[in-house]
Design a protein around this motif. Structure first.
Motif, PDB file in Angstrom:
ATOM      1  N   TYR A   5       0.824  -1.207   0.000  1.00 16.70           N
ATOM      2  CA  TYR A   5       0.000   0.000   0.000  1.00 16.70           C
ATOM      3  C   TYR A   5       0.856   1.254   0.000  1.00 16.70           C
ATOM      4  CZ  TYR A   5      -3.441  -3.353   1.660  1.00 16.70           C
ATOM      5  OH  TYR A   5      -4.269  -4.446   1.788  1.00 16.70           O
ATOM      6  N   HIS A  52      -5.415   5.698  -0.076  1.00 17.24           N
ATOM      7  CA  HIS A  52      -4.506   4.556  -0.198  1.00 17.24           C
ATOM      8  C   HIS A  52      -4.715   3.887  -1.552  1.00 17.24           C
ATOM      9  CE1 HIS A  52      -8.025   2.210   1.088  1.00 17.24           C
ATOM     10  NE2 HIS A  52      -7.434   1.185   0.502  1.00 17.24           N
ATOM     11  N   ALA A  53      -3.657   3.295  -2.035  1.00 17.22           N
ATOM     12  CA  ALA A  53      -3.682   2.540  -3.289  1.00 17.22           C
ATOM     13  C   ALA A  53      -3.009   1.195  -3.032  1.00 17.22           C
ATOM     14  CB  ALA A  53      -2.953   3.293  -4.395  1.00 17.22           C
ATOM     15  N   GLU A  54      -3.502   0.170  -3.685  1.00 18.34           N
ATOM     16  CA  GLU A  54      -2.974  -1.189  -3.516  1.00 18.34           C
ATOM     17  C   GLU A  54      -2.092  -1.573  -4.697  1.00 18.34           C
ATOM     18  OE1 GLU A  54      -6.115  -3.993  -2.899  1.00 18.34           O
ATOM     19  OE2 GLU A  54      -6.954  -2.853  -1.226  1.00 18.34           O
ATOM     20  N   SER A  64       5.795   4.681  -6.663  1.00 23.08           N
ATOM     21  CA  SER A  64       4.617   5.533  -6.541  1.00 23.08           C
ATOM     22  C   SER A  64       4.729   6.433  -5.316  1.00 23.08           C
ATOM     23  CB  SER A  64       3.364   4.665  -6.449  1.00 23.08           C
ATOM     24  OG  SER A  64       2.228   5.468  -6.273  1.00 23.08           O
ATOM     25  N   ASN A  82      -9.993  12.058  -5.890  1.00 29.17           N
ATOM     26  CA  ASN A  82     -10.284  11.298  -7.120  1.00 29.17           C
ATOM     27  C   ASN A  82     -10.505  12.206  -8.328  1.00 29.17           C
ATOM     28  OD1 ASN A  82     -10.129   8.707  -5.915  1.00 29.17           O
ATOM     29  ND2 ASN A  82     -12.172   8.990  -5.093  1.00 29.17           N
TER      30      ASN A  82
END
Length: 97
Positions: A5, A52-54, A64, A82
């Protein structure tokens, strides 16, 4: 397959902290409880997870994180909200007349 993450925390002083972990919930709790006294977030608590990004590839997650850390506040806020369509324009350098 392990998940990694990249996350952004909003601190009590309205600053943003970007990090990388493989255990998101545990890491956020560490920030919230001030586990590491020398960390950026320790004196800026309470904190709130705002993004958060997976990732399945740890190297992509780390890249990233490094990229986001260099971004302006406006660009980070576009990511948090977003508003992906705003990211390219926020990347353009402003020139003085």
């Amino acid at each position: 397959m392990k998940t990694y993450y990249v996350y952004i925390l909003e601190c009590s002083d309205k600053s943003y902290y970007t990090g990388f972990t493989s255990k998101l919930q545990a890491r956020v709790i560490e920030h919230q409880t001030g586990k590491y006294p020398d960390s950026y977030t320790h004196n800026r608590r309470p904190i709130k997870l705002v993004f958060h990004a997976e990732f399945t590839n740890p190297n992509q997650a780390i890249e990233s994180e490094k990229q986001i850390k260099k971004w302006s506040r406006a660009k980070k806020e576009a990511l948090i909200n977003n508003a992906f369509e705003n990211l390219p324009n926020l990347s353009k350098k402003k020139f003085k007349d």
